[in-house]
Each structure stands twice: as structure tokens, then as C-alpha cells.
Design a protein around this motif. Structure first.
Motif, short mmCIF file in Angstrom:
data_model
loop_
_atom_site.label_atom_id
_atom_site.label_comp_id
_atom_site.label_asym_id
_atom_site.label_seq_id
_atom_site.Cartn_x
_atom_site.Cartn_y
_atom_site.Cartn_z
N GLU A 405 -50.07 -44.25 10.79
CA GLU A 405 -51.07 -44.46 9.62
C GLU A 405 -51.25 -43.18 8.75
N GLU A 406 -50.20 -42.31 8.70
CA GLU A 406 -50.35 -41.18 7.78
C GLU A 406 -49.01 -40.95 6.77
N LEU A 407 -49.53 -40.78 5.59
CA LEU A 407 -48.38 -40.59 4.62
C LEU A 407 -48.71 -39.20 3.78
N VAL A 408 -47.50 -38.78 3.31
CA VAL A 408 -47.54 -37.55 2.47
C VAL A 408 -46.89 -38.30 0.96
N ALA A 409 -47.10 -37.27 -0.24
CA ALA A 409 -46.10 -37.76 -1.29
C ALA A 409 -44.64 -37.35 -1.15
N GLY A 410 -43.93 -37.93 -2.01
CA GLY A 410 -42.38 -37.62 -1.80
C GLY A 410 -42.09 -36.53 -3.06
N GLY A 411 -40.68 -36.87 -3.30
CA GLY A 411 -40.46 -36.28 -4.52
C GLY A 411 -40.37 -34.89 -4.63
N GLY A 412 -40.39 -34.15 -3.37
CA GLY A 412 -40.19 -32.65 -3.32
C GLY A 412 -41.59 -32.03 -3.24
N ALA A 413 -42.67 -32.86 -3.41
CA ALA A 413 -44.09 -32.34 -3.45
C ALA A 413 -44.58 -31.77 -2.25
N PRO A 414 -44.15 -32.06 -1.16
CA PRO A 414 -44.77 -31.59 0.12
C PRO A 414 -44.16 -30.18 0.28
N GLU A 415 -42.80 -30.15 -0.15
CA GLU A 415 -41.90 -28.91 0.13
C GLU A 415 -42.30 -27.75 -0.55
N VAL A 416 -42.86 -28.02 -1.86
CA VAL A 416 -43.22 -27.01 -2.89
C VAL A 416 -44.55 -26.42 -2.26
N GLU A 417 -45.40 -27.49 -1.93
CA GLU A 417 -46.84 -27.19 -1.40
C GLU A 417 -46.71 -26.21 -0.26
N VAL A 418 -46.08 -26.86 0.71
CA VAL A 418 -45.83 -25.95 1.78
C VAL A 418 -45.03 -24.58 1.83
N ALA A 419 -44.22 -24.42 0.90
CA ALA A 419 -43.75 -23.25 0.54
C ALA A 419 -44.68 -22.27 -0.06
N LEU A 420 -45.42 -22.73 -0.78
CA LEU A 420 -46.62 -22.08 -1.82
C LEU A 420 -47.50 -21.42 -0.52
N ARG A 421 -48.09 -22.38 0.31
CA ARG A 421 -48.85 -21.93 1.50
C ARG A 421 -48.26 -20.70 2.32
N LEU A 422 -46.99 -21.21 2.67
CA LEU A 422 -46.24 -20.29 3.49
C LEU A 422 -46.06 -18.95 3.05
#
Length: 546
Positions: A405-422
Motif C-alpha cells: 500500500e505504498e507508492l513512489v513517483a517514477g521517471g527517475g524522481a526518487p533517485e534524484v531526490e535520494v541522491a540529493l538527500r544523501l
């Protein structure tokens, strides 16, 4: 590998064994793993290309699915096999994101190699990667949004995303609807939304268009009635499932019957006929009007069954028999003479239909509708196989979304966000691990970069634009590969289950760490010499067989 003692070399490894150690071993492993990741990289995303794999027998597989490609490729190098394992784990756990997982693993190793060249010790890189992977999981959790089983529209969008770029786009509306309907009809809400994916059966038939594919609430068997005189259609079916043959039993011991006169022969044949008639009578007396038999049905028995107006199918696969047990509530019968009405299952309708020139048996209106079948159609075998792989990914992804029951956006969005936070997290670290965490962040950007490359866009421009959107706080900004612009993926309904992303990052990090920690490869090249007396010392050493 030899030690020196009082002028006498001591051989520790068998002659001919190869040993690579230190930096050589690492760069050797990293190179092999990178090569495998590179092989699937061009298949990533909606604009990814397909691979054609031809095996030693000349069978052709055309696919865009990372796990399938890596499984079909004949990979020799042990480190490269670990990347294949990553894709396999990803496939087993979530069913999609296999290419992403392999590509991230390859990129993590590439970054590690650069750090090793700058004299950062592999164990430091490994521990930095572990920290980054743990942190990435936490960051992803904060990006997740909720979805429920009732939100069919959202589930359809998930299915669309999973199928995009896999040769099924043209018909993804039809297929997504089928995938979502199939999964939602088998969800076990009493058992914490568990989805038994094995309850969905895919039957393929060449002929017709992909859009002709349909979902059948029940079972399809790629079989036909055993006798032309049997009814084609039985309503209110009482189903007997036999896992024993309807034919005369062979004697266990070799028996000879000597017949001296024609009358004896006739009475012998009459007796055989009577025995078969009795078997059929046992079946009809139980009240059954449909028989699915896992083994053979004798010609004479077919005649008796047809005469009694029964519908019979023989040589049904064991897996199908198990599904029939589940969906119709019947019991498997081993002894025909002792069967009774309690052993029978029920369905509203059992009928034989002609599909694409072949007859198939449809069993619909089952007591337990937690078993469904999908009839896939397509112009050629390769098309159908490709569609099947896309559909399986979609089914699995929808199932995972319903379970978690949990979703995230696609299209490279989570990767860029995680990279930024990391990168922000790396700045808070003081040890050399900081370098590894930064490298992990950069490695994740390979996903949007590859999406852009595969679509013929400039990867650097796209990455810069993506980063600036994320720095301004648009967490779901991703890459629209069709227009070459950065858009909000959530609003444009490009969504994936959270587990696809967490699993891909975790398993990629674990594989990279594992490969990095190897500094010595000892490979046996020669088969050990044969003991005297032929194979495995089977000469005089074996006790005599009793």
C-alpha cells in the motif's frame, strides 16, 4: 603458489590453478560486473531498446526485461554472475525494476573503482555504501504515498508504468485493466491483503490481436474433449478430478493367459469391457457430469463416457489439477470405485470453445473465484511471449502495491531526490566514508541519466534540470522522455511501488559490497586426475551390488 623451504619449493595449490589477488582481482571483478550492467543498460525506461537472444538450439527470445536477458545470457565470470543474482532477487521479490537494480550495482562498482584508484580502502567504501543504502531506505520511506486496493485508477497507472517500454504500450490499456482486475479479484483481504500470484494462470494462443486478450473468471485448459459425441457445454457442472487413468490396470507381475478357443477370447474381451463399464458407472453414479483426468482415458472408456453424456478431458497438467482443486472445491480421486458425491467440485459452466483454430476448455463460475485465467492473444509467438513478460511484471507490481500500500513517483524522481538527500547526509560525516556516501549518491543518478540517453536526450542537461527542480522542493519531479522535459511524475501518474525502489537499491548495494570485499580469486582450471580404475574410482573399490 609455492613456498620456499630449504631450497625445496612447496606447492600449495594444484598445478595449473590460477590466482589473482589484490588490485588485479578487484579490477577484474569490477570490469566483469560493469560489463553485465552495461549489457542491460540500453533496455531501461520507456524508450529502452530490446535484446534478441539466440540460444545454442537456435531458439529466439526477444525481450526488454532485465531479468530475462541476464538469465538467458550465458555468463561465465563469477563476479558477473553476482549481478545476475541481483536481477534475479529483484525479479523474485518485486517482479519489476530488474534492469535498474543491475545498472545501479554496475555504477556503484564503477564509482568504487575510482575511489580505489585514489587509495581509499575497499572496506571503507563497503561500509560507506552500507550506511548510504540504509539511509536511502529511510529517505525513500519519506517519499512514499498511500494507495489502497479500492483505488483501481491508481493501480492501473502502476500497471501502465510497469509495462511501458516492454513492447506492450500499444495495448497497455487493455492489458492494465486485465492485470488490475485479475489481481484485485484474488486479493485475500482477511490475510493482510496477501496476493497469491500463482492463482493467476496465463494461457497463450497465437492468432488475433493483442487487444483480443481477455480475463476469464475461472480456468482455461489448453485441451479438448476426448470424444466428439460428448456435449460441448455443460451447465451446472459437477466436476470429478481423477489422478488415475480410466483404463484397465496392468498386472504387476508378468502374467500369461493362454486362450485355446474363440469363445474364451470373446469372454475375455467381454470381461475387459465390463470392467471399463464398471469404472464409468462408478463415475456416473457419483453424480459427476464432467471428468478431468490427469492420466489417460481408454478408447472404450471414452465411448462409455460419451454415451453417458459426460464431458471428459484427459492428460490435464498436475499444476492445472491443483488449480482446479482450489477453484472448484473438488477432491483429487485416486480410487475411482470408491468415489462419491462428496469428492465432486462445482462450476456454473464447463464448455469447449474454438480459439485461434484450436479447442480450449473454459471452466467459469467456480465456487471459489480466487482463481482466474488470462487468455493472451497476439500475431506471432514472439509477440505473445514478449507481452506475457510485460504482463507478468504488471501483475507482480500491482500485487506488491496492494500488499504494501505504498507508492513512489517514477521517471527517475526518487533517485534524484535520494541522491540529493544523501549528499546532505554525506556532509555530516567526518570519516572517509563520506566519499563513499557521495559516490553512492552519484551512482543513483545513473537511472535518470540512462533514461535520458536511451531517449536520445542530453543526459547532462536533463540531470542539471532535474536537480534544480528537486533543490526547489519538487520531490516528484522526473523526466518525461517523450518530450524531453522535467515534469511532476505524480501528477502525470507515473508511479511505482515503494518496494521496487528499496529492493533495487538494497540488493545493488549488497552485491557491490560483496564484490568489493574480494581481494583474491583462486580458480581451479584443471579437472583433478582420474583415480585408477576409471570413473571416480569405481574400479575395484565398490562393494558388489546386491
Amino acid at each position: 603458489m609455492a613456498g620456499q623451504m630449504s631450497g625445496q619449493p612447496i606447492f600449495i595449490l594444484r598445478e595449473g590453478n590460477q590466482r589473482t589477488k589484490g588490485r588485479d582481482a578487484q579490477s577484474n571483478n569490477i570490469m566483469a560486473a560493469k560489463a553485465v550492467a552495461e549489457a542491460v543498460r540500453t533496455t531501461l525506461g520507456p524508450k529502452g531498446m530490446d535484446k534478441m537472444l539466440v540460444d545454442s538450439l537456435g531458439d529466439v527470445v526477444i525481450t526488454n526485461d532485465g531479468a530475462t536477458i541476464l538469465k538467458e545470457m550465458d555468463i561465465e565470470h563469477p563476479a558477473a554472475k553476482m549481478i545476475v543474482e541481483v536481477a534475479k532477487t529483484q525479479d523474485d521479490e518485486v517482479g519489476d525494476g530488474t534492469t535498474s537494480a543491475a545498472v545501479i550495482a554496475g555504477e556503484l562498482l564503477k564509482k568504487a573503482e575510482e575511489m580505489i584508484d585514489q587509495d581509499v580502502h575497499p572496506t571503507i567504501i563497503a561500509s560507506g555504501y552500507r550506511m548510504a543504502s540504509k539511509k536511502a531506505g529511510e529517505i525513500l520511506k519519506t517519499l512514499a504515498k498511500q494507495v489502497t486496493c479500492d483505488n483501481k485508477e491508481m493501480l492501473t497507472k502502476i500497471s501502465d508504468t510497469a509495462m511501458t517500454g516492454k513492447g506492450a504500450e500499444a495495448s497497455k490499456e487493455v492489458l492494465s485493466k486485465i492485470a488490475v482486475d485479475a489481481i484485485t479479484s484474488i486479493v485475500d483481504q482477511d490475510d493482510g491483503n496477501k496476493v497469491g500470484i500463482e492463482n493467476v494462470k496465463i494461457e497463450k494462443k497465437v492468432g488475433g490481436r493483442i487487444d483480443d486478450s481477455e480475463l476469464i473468471e475461472g480456468m482455461i485448459l489448453d485441451k479438448e474433449r476426448v470424444h466428439a459425441n460428448m456435449p460441448k457445454k455443460i451447465e451446472g457442472a459437477k466436476i470429478a478430478l481423477l489422478n488415475t487413468a480410466i483404463e484397465l490396470k496392468e498386472t504387476e507381475v508378468d502374467a500369461e493367459i493362454s486362450i485355446t478357443s474363440p469363445d474364451q477370447l470373446q469372454s475375455f474381451l467381454d470381461q475387459e469391457e465390463a470392467m471399463l463399464r464398471n469404472l464409468v458407472t462408478s463415475i456416473t453414479n457419483s453424480g459427476a457430469n464432467v471428468v478431468f483426468c490427469q492420466k489417460g482415458i481408454d478408447d472404450m472408456a471414452q465411448h462409455f463416457l460419451a454415451k453417458a453424456g459426460l464431458f471428459a478431458v484427459r492428460r490435464v497438467k498436475k499444476s492445472d489439477m491443483e488449480k482446479l482443486v482450489r477453484s472448484t472445491g473438488a477432491k483429487l480421486v485416486t480410487n475411482i470405485e470408491e468415489m462419491n458425491a462428496d469428492d465432486l467440485g462445482q462450476a456454473d459452466l464447463v464448455e469447449e470453445r474454438k480459439i485461434g483454430g484450436d479447442n480450449m476448455v473454459f471452466i467459469t463460475g467456480c465456487v471459489n473465484p480466487k482463481s482466474v485465467s488470462i487468455l493472451l492473444r497476439g500475431g506471432t509467438e514472439h509477440v505473445i511471449d514478449n507481452i506475457e513478460r510485460a504482463l507478468e511484471d504488471a501483475l507482480r507490481v500491482v500485487a506488491v502495491a496492494i500488499e504494501d500500500e505504498e507508492l513512489v513517483a517514477g521517471g527517475g524522481a526518487p533517485e534524484v531526490e535520494v541522491a540529493l538527500r544523501l549528499n546532505e547526509y554525506a556532509a555530516t560525516l567526518s570519516g572517509r566514508e563520506q566519499l563513499a556516501v557521495k559516490a553512492f549518491a552519484e551512482a543513483l543518478e545513473i537511472i535518470p541519466r540512462t533514461l535520458a540517453e536511451n531517449a536520445g536526450l542530453d543526459p547532462i542537461d536533463m540531470l542539471v534540470e532535474l536537480r534544480s527542480h528537486h533543490e526547489k522542493g519538487t520531490k516528484t519531479a522526473g523526466l518525461n522522455v517523450y518530450t524531453g522535459t522535467v515534469i511532476d511524475m505524480w501528477e502525470n501518474a507515473v508511479v511505482e511501488p515503494l518496494r521496487v525502489k528499496t529492493q533495487a537499491m538494497n540488493s545493488a548495494a549488497e552485491a557491490a559490497v560483496m564484490i568489493l570485499r574480494i581481494d583474491d580469486i583462486i580458480a581451479s582450471t584443471r579437472a583433478p586426475p582420474m583415480p585408477e580404475g576409471g570413473m571416480g574410482g569405481m574400479g575395484g573399490g565398490m562393494p558388489p551390488m546386491m
